[in-house]
Scaffold this motif. Structure first.
Motif, PDB file in Angstrom:
ATOM      1  N   LYS A 112      39.970  40.291  41.539  1.00 49.35           N
ATOM      2  CA  LYS A 112      40.855  40.010  42.670  1.00 49.35           C
ATOM      3  C   LYS A 112      40.173  40.355  43.988  1.00 49.35           C
ATOM      4  O   LYS A 112      40.277  39.605  44.975  1.00 49.35           O
ATOM      5  CB  LYS A 112      42.150  40.810  42.525  1.00 49.35           C
ATOM      6  N   TYR A 113      39.480  41.474  44.047  1.00 57.02           N
ATOM      7  CA  TYR A 113      38.804  41.921  45.261  1.00 57.02           C
ATOM      8  C   TYR A 113      37.738  40.917  45.694  1.00 57.02           C
ATOM      9  O   TYR A 113      37.635  40.579  46.876  1.00 57.02           O
ATOM     10  CB  TYR A 113      38.173  43.283  45.011  1.00 57.02           C
ATOM     11  N   ILE A 114      36.984  40.420  44.742  1.00 59.01           N
ATOM     12  CA  ILE A 114      35.901  39.484  45.052  1.00 59.01           C
ATOM     13  C   ILE A 114      36.458  38.150  45.542  1.00 59.01           C
ATOM     14  O   ILE A 114      35.997  37.610  46.553  1.00 59.01           O
ATOM     15  CB  ILE A 114      35.002  39.278  43.815  1.00 59.01           C
ATOM     16  N   MET A 115      37.470  37.629  44.843  1.00 65.23           N
ATOM     17  CA  MET A 115      38.014  36.339  45.234  1.00 65.23           C
ATOM     18  C   MET A 115      38.769  36.412  46.559  1.00 65.23           C
ATOM     19  O   MET A 115      38.845  35.430  47.287  1.00 65.23           O
ATOM     20  CB  MET A 115      38.929  35.788  44.139  1.00 65.23           C
ATOM     21  N   SER A 116      39.325  37.578  46.900  1.00 71.09           N
ATOM     22  CA  SER A 116      40.007  37.761  48.187  1.00 71.09           C
ATOM     23  C   SER A 116      39.034  38.168  49.274  1.00 71.09           C
ATOM     24  O   SER A 116      39.388  38.197  50.456  1.00 71.09           O
ATOM     25  CB  SER A 116      41.100  38.828  48.066  1.00 71.09           C
ATOM     26  N   MET A 117      37.808  38.532  48.884  1.00 70.36           N
ATOM     27  CA  MET A 117      36.805  39.084  49.791  1.00 70.36           C
ATOM     28  C   MET A 117      37.404  40.227  50.607  1.00 70.36           C
ATOM     29  O   MET A 117      37.295  40.295  51.829  1.00 70.36           O
ATOM     30  CB  MET A 117      36.218  37.992  50.698  1.00 70.36           C
ATOM     31  N   GLY A 118      38.058  41.117  49.887  1.00 73.92           N
ATOM     32  CA  GLY A 118      38.686  42.278  50.492  1.00 73.92           C
ATOM     33  C   GLY A 118      39.803  42.788  49.608  1.00 73.92           C
ATOM     34  O   GLY A 118      40.208  42.143  48.624  1.00 73.92           O
ATOM     35  N   TYR A 119      40.320  43.973  49.942  1.00 78.16           N
ATOM     36  CA  TYR A 119      41.362  44.571  49.106  1.00 78.16           C
ATOM     37  C   TYR A 119      42.670  43.796  49.223  1.00 78.16           C
ATOM     38  O   TYR A 119      43.071  43.361  50.299  1.00 78.16           O
ATOM     39  CB  TYR A 119      41.593  46.019  49.509  1.00 78.16           C
ATOM     40  N   LYS A 163      40.467  51.168  46.522  1.00 85.67           N
ATOM     41  CA  LYS A 163      39.944  50.388  47.651  1.00 85.67           C
ATOM     42  C   LYS A 163      38.528  50.813  48.010  1.00 85.67           C
ATOM     43  O   LYS A 163      37.639  49.970  48.212  1.00 85.67           O
ATOM     44  CB  LYS A 163      40.879  50.560  48.850  1.00 85.67           C
ATOM     45  N   ASN A 164      38.295  52.118  48.090  1.00 86.49           N
ATOM     46  CA  ASN A 164      36.972  52.626  48.448  1.00 86.49           C
ATOM     47  C   ASN A 164      35.942  52.288  47.384  1.00 86.49           C
ATOM     48  O   ASN A 164      34.787  51.947  47.691  1.00 86.49           O
ATOM     49  CB  ASN A 164      37.024  54.137  48.668  1.00 86.49           C
ATOM     50  N   THR A 165      36.336  52.407  46.109  1.00 88.17           N
ATOM     51  CA  THR A 165      35.414  52.109  45.007  1.00 88.17           C
ATOM     52  C   THR A 165      35.005  50.643  45.005  1.00 88.17           C
ATOM     53  O   THR A 165      33.827  50.305  44.867  1.00 88.17           O
ATOM     54  CB  THR A 165      36.050  52.487  43.661  1.00 88.17           C
ATOM     55  N   TYR A 188      31.113  46.251  45.914  1.00 93.92           N
ATOM     56  CA  TYR A 188      30.995  44.804  46.087  1.00 93.92           C
ATOM     57  C   TYR A 188      30.812  44.323  47.526  1.00 93.92           C
ATOM     58  O   TYR A 188      30.240  43.257  47.739  1.00 93.92           O
ATOM     59  CB  TYR A 188      32.216  44.103  45.469  1.00 93.92           C
ATOM     60  N   LYS A 189      31.305  45.090  48.504  1.00 95.49           N
ATOM     61  CA  LYS A 189      31.160  44.632  49.877  1.00 95.49           C
ATOM     62  C   LYS A 189      29.686  44.641  50.264  1.00 95.49           C
ATOM     63  O   LYS A 189      28.943  45.521  49.864  1.00 95.49           O
ATOM     64  CB  LYS A 189      31.969  45.532  50.821  1.00 95.49           C
ATOM     65  N   GLU A 190      29.266  43.684  51.046  1.00102.09           N
ATOM     66  CA  GLU A 190      27.896  43.454  51.485  1.00102.09           C
ATOM     67  C   GLU A 190      27.038  42.860  50.367  1.00102.09           C
ATOM     68  O   GLU A 190      26.253  41.960  50.600  1.00102.09           O
ATOM     69  CB  GLU A 190      27.244  44.738  52.030  1.00102.09           C
ATOM     70  N   LYS A 191      27.187  43.360  49.150  1.00102.07           N
ATOM     71  CA  LYS A 191      26.410  42.822  48.039  1.00102.07           C
ATOM     72  C   LYS A 191      26.940  41.452  47.622  1.00102.07           C
ATOM     73  O   LYS A 191      26.176  40.524  47.359  1.00102.07           O
ATOM     74  CB  LYS A 191      26.458  43.779  46.841  1.00102.07           C
ATOM     75  N   ILE A 192      28.255  41.324  47.561  1.00101.76           N
ATOM     76  CA  ILE A 192      28.882  40.086  47.101  1.00101.76           C
ATOM     77  C   ILE A 192      29.351  39.228  48.274  1.00101.76           C
ATOM     78  O   ILE A 192      29.339  38.008  48.209  1.00101.76           O
ATOM     79  CB  ILE A 192      30.074  40.400  46.168  1.00101.76           C
ATOM     80  N   PHE A 193      29.785  39.863  49.355  1.00102.30           N
ATOM     81  CA  PHE A 193      30.252  39.101  50.512  1.00102.30           C
ATOM     82  C   PHE A 193      30.085  39.950  51.777  1.00102.30           C
ATOM     83  O   PHE A 193      29.926  41.163  51.707  1.00102.30           O
ATOM     84  CB  PHE A 193      31.718  38.682  50.349  1.00102.30           C
ATOM     85  N   ALA A 194      30.135  39.275  52.927  1.00102.63           N
ATOM     86  CA  ALA A 194      30.069  39.956  54.228  1.00102.63           C
ATOM     87  C   ALA A 194      31.302  39.575  55.032  1.00102.63           C
ATOM     88  O   ALA A 194      31.676  38.392  55.091  1.00102.63           O
ATOM     89  CB  ALA A 194      28.803  39.555  54.981  1.00102.63           C
ATOM     90  N   VAL A 200      24.702  34.648  48.399  1.00105.22           N
ATOM     91  CA  VAL A 200      24.302  33.681  47.367  1.00105.22           C
ATOM     92  C   VAL A 200      24.693  34.208  45.995  1.00105.22           C
ATOM     93  O   VAL A 200      25.229  33.474  45.146  1.00105.22           O
ATOM     94  CB  VAL A 200      22.783  33.416  47.444  1.00105.22           C
ATOM     95  N   GLU A 201      24.444  35.517  45.761  1.00105.93           N
ATOM     96  CA  GLU A 201      24.840  36.122  44.488  1.00105.93           C
ATOM     97  C   GLU A 201      26.348  36.097  44.335  1.00105.93           C
ATOM     98  O   GLU A 201      26.889  35.813  43.260  1.00105.93           O
ATOM     99  CB  GLU A 201      24.332  37.563  44.436  1.00105.93           C
ATOM    100  N   GLY A 202      27.059  36.388  45.440  1.00100.20           N
ATOM    101  CA  GLY A 202      28.516  36.379  45.393  1.00100.20           C
ATOM    102  C   GLY A 202      29.073  34.999  45.119  1.00100.20           C
ATOM    103  O   GLY A 202      30.053  34.851  44.389  1.00100.20           O
ATOM    104  N   ARG A 203      28.468  33.956  45.698  1.00102.07           N
ATOM    105  CA  ARG A 203      28.940  32.596  45.481  1.00102.07           C
ATOM    106  C   ARG A 203      28.797  32.198  44.013  1.00102.07           C
ATOM    107  O   ARG A 203      29.695  31.552  43.434  1.00102.07           O
ATOM    108  CB  ARG A 203      28.148  31.629  46.361  1.00102.07           C
ATOM    109  N   ALA A 204      27.703  32.589  43.379  1.00 98.97           N
ATOM    110  CA  ALA A 204      27.516  32.293  41.955  1.00 98.97           C
ATOM    111  C   ALA A 204      28.574  33.011  41.122  1.00 98.97           C
ATOM    112  O   ALA A 204      29.124  32.453  40.158  1.00 98.97           O
ATOM    113  CB  ALA A 204      26.116  32.716  41.524  1.00 98.97           C
ATOM    114  N   LEU A 205      28.898  34.253  41.484  1.00102.20           N
ATOM    115  CA  LEU A 205      29.921  35.018  40.769  1.00102.20           C
ATOM    116  C   LEU A 205      31.295  34.378  40.955  1.00102.20           C
ATOM    117  O   LEU A 205      32.086  34.269  40.007  1.00102.20           O
ATOM    118  CB  LEU A 205      29.927  36.464  41.277  1.00102.20           C
TER     119      LEU A 205
END
Length: 572
Positions: free
Chosen positions: A281-288, A375-377, A382-388, A443-448
C-alpha cells in the motif's frame, strides 16, 4: 538730530534682523504646475518648484508625495497610475528614487550622499498620471489639486496652467485656495487661449494650504479610462501569481516529476517477494496511507496473533446500540512475524491483552505510537529508494508567495483581501495537485509497481470468464486468507472475495459456511458483506478514529484639497 539718527539706526537694525530671519526660513518661492490633458485621458504634468534651502529640512533635496488611491462617490477605493518621466535640479538631471507610502508614492529628489549648500534651487518634476478626469452627463472636467495641502513649507506664489487638446474649448473654470476643505478665493484666472487657462495665487499659501482648480469642457472629446478598483487589481494580481506558480510547477514537473515509462502489465499470482501488505500500500500510494495499518492488522489476524470481534453496547436502555470493535491478543510462533509486524503487535498489546476500538478512542495513544512506528519504518525502507516525493521544490514558491503577500501587507494595499481570498485557495489547490504529480517512482520502483499492478490484476478480475477460471482454480481457504491482506491494501478485497466464493461454489460449498478463526461475528455472511463486516469499512474507520486524540477538533465552527492629485512634500 541725535534722536533722529538713533531711531534711524534702530529701524535699519530691525530691518536687517528681519531680512536675516527671512533668509533663514525654508520656503517655496514659486510653485508652477503645468498640466497637459491628453486625448486618451492621461495627464502629463510638469511641476517647477523653486525653494530656499537653509539646511534645516532641506539637506539633500526635496520630496514629493503623490496620492494614488482615492474614494469615489460610492465609497469604493479607486487607484490611479503615477509614473515619473524626468527629474531636474537647476536644469540638470538629478538623482531620484521612489518609496511607497500608505496612500501613494513618495519621490525623493536628490542624492543621499550629497548635501546641498544653502541657497536657492529650482526643481523640475515631470510625471504622468491617469484616471483623474471626471465624466458627467453634460460635461467632462478636471478637478485637481495642483498644489496639495500636504506641503510642510509656505509657498510665496503658485500658478497652474491647464492645456487641453487644441480643438477643445474650455467651458467653465474656478479655483479654491486654503487648507483642506476650505473654499478660499485668493486667486486670479485668465484664458491664454480657448483651450488654455492659467490660475495664479494672489496671496501666499501657508504650510498645509493648497491650490485646487476646476476646468470643464464639452462632453465626448476625451477618452474615458476605466478606473481600477481593488477588486480588479486583486483578481489580476492573484491570477498572475497563480499563472506564475503554474509555470514554475510545470517546468519542475518536466524536469523531475515525469514517471519512468511503465512496463507491460501482466497478471502476477504472488506479491513481490518479501513485500508485506502494508509496504504494498505504501509503495502504490507513494506515501503513508491509513490502509497501511489496516493491512498490517489484517495480516496479524490471519497469521493468528490477533482475534477481531464485535461487541454491541446498549445505550439509553437499548434505544441506541453502539458497536465496538475488539482486538484480542493471541499467542503464536513469533518466527512467523516480520520485524515490522512484531513491533506493531508488541506495541498494541504492551500493557493489555484486549483493545476496544470505540468512538471515545481512549486508546489513541497506543494507535498513535503504532502508526508512527509503521510510518517511519516504511519511510526508511522505501522512500527515495522506490520513489521520490520532490517536496523540496514547493519551498521556493511558498516563500516567494508569502513574501509577496507580506509586501502587499506592508504597502497596505486595498486589494489585499481579494488577493488572499483568490490566491490562497487556488495556490493551495495547485500546490496540492503538483505535490501529487511531482511524486515519481525510481526505475527500480517503477518495475516493482508494475509487478504489484499485475498482482492486483489477478486479485481484482471478476469478469465472467475470470470467475470461470476461479472456479477451475480451486482457491482454498488458506490461499484466500494469504492474499486477503494484500487485496485489502490494494482496495480489491471485495473482488477477491467474490472469486473465492466462485471457487467454493465450484467445489460444491457455500460461502456462508466459511468461518475464519481470526474473526468472531454474528449472523450468516455472504461474500457481499464479509469484507465490510470482518475487515473492511468498520475496522478501517475504527482504526482511523482510534489514532485521533479526543477533542482534537472544535465543535463550533469642491474645496481646497478635494480633487485628484495633490499630496504634498517636504525636505530630506
Amino acid at each position: 538730530m541725535k534722536i533722529q539718527l538713533f531711531f534711524g539706526l534702530l529701524i535699519l537694525s530691525a530691518s536687517l534682523l528681519v531680512s536675516s530671519a527671512a533668509a533663514q526660513i525654508e520656503e517655496i518661492l514659486s510653485y508652477g504646475s503645468e498640466i497637459e490633458v491628453q486625448k486618451n485621458g492621461e495627464l502629463i504634468i510638469t511641476e517647477k518648484i523653486k525653494v530656499n534651502c537653509q539646511q534645516v529640512d532641506i539637506k539633500r533635496g526635496i520630496y514629493r508625495d503623490f496620492p494614488t488611491k482615492y474614494q469615489d462617490g460610492s465609497g469604493h477605493t479607486i487607484s490611479v497610475d503615477f509614473k515619473v518621466l524626468s527629474v531636474k535640479r537647476d536644469g540638470q538631471s538629478e538623482k531620484w528614487h521612489t518609496e511607497s507610502i500608505s496612500n501613494g508614492t513618495r519621490v525623493y529628489i536628490g542624492d543621499a550622499k550629497v548635501y546641498l549648500a544653502k541657497g536657492i534651487y529650482s526643481y523640475e518634476l515631470v510625471f504622468k498620471t491617469n484616471r483623474q478626469l471626471g465624466y458627467f452627463a453634460d460635461h467632462d472636467e478636471l478637478y485637481f489639486n495642483t498644489v496639495g495641502t500636504g506641503w510642510i513649507f509656505p509657498i510665496r506664489y503658485a500658478y497652474a496652467r491647464i492645456t487641453l487638446p487644441t480643438e477643445i474649448k474650455i467651458n467653465d473654470y474656478k479655483a479654491f485656495t486654503g487648507p483642506q476643505e476650505v473654499r478660499g478665493s485668493n486667486y486670479s484666472a485668465r484664458l491664454l487661449a480657448s483651450n488654455i487657462i492659467q490660475f495664479e495665487t494672489t496671496a501666499p499659501l501657508r504650510a498645509h494650504e493648497g491650490l485646487t482648480v476646476f476646468v470643464s469642457w464639452p462632453k465626448g472629446n476625451i477618452s474615458q479610462s476605466s478606473p481600477a478598483s481593488p477588486v480588479f487589481e486583486g483578481v489580476a494580481f492573484a491570477l498572475l501569481l497563480v499563472i506564475v506558480l503554474a509555470i514554475y510547477y510545470l517546468v519542475v514537473w518536466r524536469k523531475v516529476g515525469r514517471d519512468p515509462k511503465k512496463g507491460t502489465i501482466i497478471p502476477q499470482y504472488e506479491a513481490p517477494e518479501q513485500l508485506e501488505p502494508a509496504a504494498v500500500k505504501y509503495i502504490m500510494s507513494m506515501g503513508y496511507h491509513n490502509k497501511c495499518l489496516l493491512a498490517a492488522i489484517s495480516q496479524l489476524a490471519i497469521k493468528g496473533f490477533i482475534e477481531i470481534s464485535e461487541h454491541t453496547e446498549a445505550k439509553l436502555g437499548g434505544l441506541f446500540d453502539q458497536t465496538n470493535i475488539l482486538l484480542k491478543r493471541k499467542e503464536g510462533e513469533l518466527s512467523k512475524l516480520s520485524d515490522v509486524e512484531n513491533m506493531i503487535w508488541t506495541t498494541l498489546f504492551a500493557n493489555q491483552d484486549m483493545i476496544i476500538l470505540k468512538p471515545s478512542n481512549e486508546n489513541h495513544r497506543i494507535f498513535y505510537s503504532v502508526r508512527r512506528i509503521l510510518k517511519n519504518t516504511l519511510r526508511d525502507n522505501y522512500k527515495e529508494k522506490i520513489f521520490a516525493l520532490n517536496y523540496q521544490y514547493v519551498i521556493p514558491p511558498t516563500i516567494a508567495a508569502l513574501g509577496l503577500v507580506g509586501l502587499t501587507f506592508a504597502l497596505q494595499s486595498d486589494s489585499l483581501p481579494v488577493v488572499l481570498a483568490l490566491f490562497l485557495p487556488l495556490g493551495a489547490a495547485l500546490t496540492a495537485l503538483f505535490l501529487y504529480l511531482l511524486k515519481t517512482p525510481t526505475v527500480e520502483g517503477r518495475a516493482l509497481m508494475d509487478h504489484i499492478e499485475g498482482y492486483k490484476m489477478y486479485l481484482a478480475t471478476a469478469e465472467s470468464q475470470d470467475i470461470a477460471l476461479a472456479k477451475a482454480e480451486n482457491i482454498t481457504t488458506e490461499m484466500f486468507e494469504k492474499h486477503l491482506p494484500y487485496a485489502v491494501a490494494l482496495d480489491v478485497a471485495s473482488n477477491w472475495t467474490k472469486k473465492f466464493e466462485a471457487s467454493l461454489i465450484a467445489q460444491g460449498k457455500d460461502f456462508s459456511h466459511y468461518h475464519p478463526g481470526w474473526h468472531i461475528g454474528n449472523g450468516i455472511w455472504s461474500s457481499a458483506d464479509f469484507v465490510d463486516k470482518a475487515i473492511g469499512v468498520n475496522l478501517s474507520n475504527a482504526i482511523i478514529a482510534a489514532g485521533n486524540a479526543p477533542g482534537r477538533s472544535s465543535g463550533s465552527g469642491g474645496s481646497s484639497g478635494g480633487g485628484g492629485g495633490g499630496g504634498g512634500g517636504g525636505g530630506w
